[in-house]
Write a protein that holds these residues in place. Structure first.
Motif, PDB file in Angstrom:
ATOM      1  N   MET A 116     -76.798  12.173  24.218  1.00 42.27           N
ATOM      2  CA  MET A 116     -75.484  11.803  23.650  1.00 42.27           C
ATOM      3  C   MET A 116     -75.549  10.433  22.996  1.00 42.27           C
TER       4      MET A 116
ATOM      5  N   TYR B 212     -74.869  10.986  19.141  1.00 49.00           N
ATOM      6  CA  TYR B 212     -73.479  10.667  18.833  1.00 49.00           C
ATOM      7  C   TYR B 212     -73.200   9.174  18.769  1.00 49.00           C
TER       8      TYR B 212
ATOM      9  N   ALA C  93     -71.701   7.776  27.964  1.00 51.58           N
ATOM     10  CA  ALA C  93     -72.450   9.027  28.123  1.00 51.58           C
ATOM     11  C   ALA C  93     -72.571   9.389  29.598  1.00 51.58           C
TER      12      ALA C  93
ATOM     13  N   ARG D 234     -69.272  10.663  30.788  1.00 48.13           N
ATOM     14  CA  ARG D 234     -69.006  12.020  30.308  1.00 48.13           C
ATOM     15  C   ARG D 234     -69.751  13.067  31.153  1.00 48.13           C
TER      16      ARG D 234
ATOM     17  N   TYR E 124     -69.964  16.541  25.126  1.00 44.21           N
ATOM     18  CA  TYR E 124     -69.328  15.640  24.159  1.00 44.21           C
ATOM     19  C   TYR E 124     -68.119  16.305  23.487  1.00 44.21           C
TER      20      TYR E 124
ATOM     21  N   PRO F 226     -64.663  15.189  19.082  1.00 46.12           N
ATOM     22  CA  PRO F 226     -65.158  15.053  20.450  1.00 46.12           C
ATOM     23  C   PRO F 226     -64.013  14.924  21.444  1.00 46.12           C
TER      24      PRO F 226
END
Length: 197
Positions: free
Chosen positions: A124, A128, A135, A138, A176, A192
């Motif tokens: 991630m 991203y 990250a 998440r 994400y 996202p």
């Protein structure tokens, strides 16, 4: 009495392709019980015997420490309805009280799971451009929850876990974007999920 990983099993224990012929599982000094549906929520699958051996070695647990905390269940592999086409394997489960969270991920129940979760978070960050702390948060939102005592796994990733059926790249995108149509398509117009608080 059958022996499996030094664990004693009262009765005959079917194992892999030997199930049909009545072969016993390979040798093991703790009592192993079949898992009942009623208490299956308290147990986490780790996979075949080798995964249980690896987990117990990583945790430094001997027979006395896991007595009564390991269960088995038969898992059909292939088509068990067609003669000669399927078989039943033994899957080992451990009581949740044996598991310990690893690192920054409450859901990571062993070193392999910790490395996997870190790969997902790093993917991630790489793809991203989000901070590593976001990250990690998440990943934890996906597989863990917060309670009064701190971080609590919603699922345990340990042994031969279903999470490994997908790549870290897949999980990075799924975590994400969430469940949105076509998030994996490069030019898809998807947003996202908001970052965790």
């Amino acid at each position: 009495m059958a022996q499996v990983l030094g664990l004693t099993f009262a009765g005959r224990l079917p194992y892999g392709a030997g199930w049909a012929s009545g072969e016993m599982a390979p040798p093991f000094a703790v009592r192993v019980h079949d898992v009942a549906v009623a208490d299956s929520a308290s147990f986490v699958a780790v996979g075949p015997a080798g995964y249980l051996e690896r987990l117990l070695a990583e945790y430094g647990l001997g027979a006395a420490a896991v007595d009564g905390l390991v269960r088995t269940r038969e898992v059909p592999v292939g088509s068990v309805l067609l003669p000669g086409r399927g078989r039943v394997e033994i899957e080992y489960l451990v009581h949740v009280s044996l598991l310990r969270s690893h690192g920054e991920f409450p859901c990571a129940g062993d070193a392999e799971a910790l490395a996997f979760c870190r790969e997902v978070a790093q993917e991630m960050v790489r793809v991203y451009g989000i901070p590593e702390t976001e990250a990690v948060a998440r990943v934890n939102r996906q597989w863990s929850g917060i309670d009064d005592g701190g971080r609590t796994p919603r699922v345990w990733i340990v042994g031969l876990d279903l999470a490994y059926h997908e790549t870290p790249e897949y999980w990075a995108g799924f975590i994400y974007y969430g469940v949105q149509d076509r998030w994996w398509v490069p030019d898809a117009a998807v947003q996202p999920l908001p970052p965790p608080h």
